[in-house]
Design a protein around this motif. Structure first.
Motif, PDB file in Angstrom:
ATOM      1  N   VAL A   1       0.832  -1.204   0.000  1.00 28.08           N
ATOM      2  CA  VAL A   1       0.000   0.000   0.000  1.00 28.08           C
ATOM      3  C   VAL A   1       0.871   1.261   0.000  1.00 28.08           C
ATOM      4  O   VAL A   1       0.468   2.290  -0.517  1.00 28.08           O
ATOM      5  N   LEU A   2       2.080   1.171   0.538  1.00 26.60           N
ATOM      6  CA  LEU A   2       3.012   2.303   0.482  1.00 26.60           C
ATOM      7  C   LEU A   2       3.818   2.300  -0.808  1.00 26.60           C
ATOM      8  O   LEU A   2       3.935   3.333  -1.475  1.00 26.60           O
ATOM      9  N   THR A   3       4.403   1.154  -1.147  1.00 27.72           N
ATOM     10  CA  THR A   3       5.317   1.118  -2.295  1.00 27.72           C
ATOM     11  C   THR A   3       4.620   1.404  -3.622  1.00 27.72           C
ATOM     12  O   THR A   3       5.282   1.754  -4.591  1.00 27.72           O
ATOM     13  N   THR A   4       3.313   1.256  -3.652  1.00 30.56           N
ATOM     14  CA  THR A   4       2.575   1.579  -4.878  1.00 30.56           C
ATOM     15  C   THR A   4       2.002   2.992  -4.849  1.00 30.56           C
ATOM     16  O   THR A   4       1.340   3.409  -5.806  1.00 30.56           O
ATOM     17  N   ALA A   5       2.271   3.733  -3.781  1.00 25.59           N
ATOM     18  CA  ALA A   5       1.786   5.114  -3.661  1.00 25.59           C
ATOM     19  C   ALA A   5       2.844   6.075  -4.204  1.00 25.59           C
ATOM     20  O   ALA A   5       3.992   6.053  -3.750  1.00 25.59           O
ATOM     21  N   PRO A   6       2.508   6.920  -5.168  1.00 22.58           N
ATOM     22  CA  PRO A   6       3.509   7.823  -5.741  1.00 22.58           C
ATOM     23  C   PRO A   6       4.123   8.760  -4.706  1.00 22.58           C
ATOM     24  O   PRO A   6       5.319   9.039  -4.745  1.00 22.58           O
ATOM     25  N   GLY A   7       3.331   9.240  -3.766  1.00 26.36           N
ATOM     26  CA  GLY A   7       3.864  10.147  -2.748  1.00 26.36           C
ATOM     27  C   GLY A   7       4.943   9.498  -1.898  1.00 26.36           C
ATOM     28  O   GLY A   7       5.921  10.142  -1.521  1.00 26.36           O
ATOM     29  N   TYR A   8       4.769   8.219  -1.589  1.00 24.63           N
ATOM     30  CA  TYR A   8       5.774   7.485  -0.822  1.00 24.63           C
ATOM     31  C   TYR A   8       7.095   7.430  -1.594  1.00 24.63           C
ATOM     32  O   TYR A   8       8.176   7.664  -1.037  1.00 24.63           O
ATOM     33  N   GLN A   9       7.024   7.125  -2.885  1.00 22.29           N
ATOM     34  CA  GLN A   9       8.241   7.038  -3.700  1.00 22.29           C
ATOM     35  C   GLN A   9       8.900   8.414  -3.863  1.00 22.29           C
ATOM     36  O   GLN A   9      10.128   8.525  -3.846  1.00 22.29           O
ATOM     37  N   VAL A  10       8.092   9.450  -3.988  1.00 20.52           N
ATOM     38  CA  VAL A  10       8.636  10.808  -4.089  1.00 20.52           C
ATOM     39  C   VAL A  10       9.353  11.177  -2.791  1.00 20.52           C
ATOM     40  O   VAL A  10      10.444  11.755  -2.807  1.00 20.52           O
TER      41      VAL A  10
END
Length: 174
Positions: free
Chosen positions: A32-41
């Motif tokens: 749920v985090l690793t697929t969130a763009p904000g997390y990667q940014v």
């Protein structure tokens, strides 16, 4: 005579050799985090802060570098418009400009027509600090983009700029 049975001694089980199975693998971020763009940014930004600090930031932080670079490009512009240009809110910009002024890198001049309006100018020391950091900043940029061919770098920067512009617009829509 009393019963003379020896006292029972309790011994703890010996600790297992080596780390426990749970400790041997580091936790990973859930999908749920690793697929969130904000997390990667945020991961990218954290990594960028770390490499900036090691390779460039002996004199200036990234935001300080951005402010001084923009003041050099637009000397005498007001603090609020420069804040917008470098993607800082006005209170963060005011604090950053005050700290740069205290270090002798920036001069803030009050306008005669509006005592609250501050116009920003580089000092000779600010120009020197900026020149000193520029080479390291460009070398870092080259290193960060090294795996991309020149055309790929252009496309990546275009995509990042497009995302930043879009996300900034979204921020004003909510």
């Amino acid at each position: 005579m009393a019963d003379e049975t020896p006292e029972k001694t309790t011994t703890k089980d010996p600790a297992p050799a080596g780390p426990s199975p749970a400790a041997s693998t580091a936790p990973t971020a859930p999908d749920v985090l690793t697929t969130a763009p904000g997390y990667q940014v945020r991961r990218l930004y954290q990594a960028y802060l770390a490499v900036w600090s090691r390779h460039v930031g002996q004199t200036l932080t990234g935001p300080q570098f951005a402010v001084l670079t923009t003041v050099r490009a637009h000397p005498g512009r007001d603090q609020s418009s420069l804040a917008s240009a470098v993607a800082l809110d006005t209170s963060t910009m005011a604090d950053l400009a005050r700290r740069l002024e205290n270090r002798g890198l920036l001069e803030r001049r009050t306008t005669a027509s509006d005592g609250r309006r501050k116009l920003l100018h580089l000092t000779p020391e600010g120009e020197r600090a900026l020149r000193e950091a520029e080479g390291r900043a460009r070398a870092l940029d080259d290193r960060l983009l090294a795996r991309h061919a020149p055309g790929g770098r252009e496309r990546l920067l275009h995509e990042l700029t497009s995302l930043a512009d879009e996300w900034e617009r979204l921020g004003t829509d909510f």
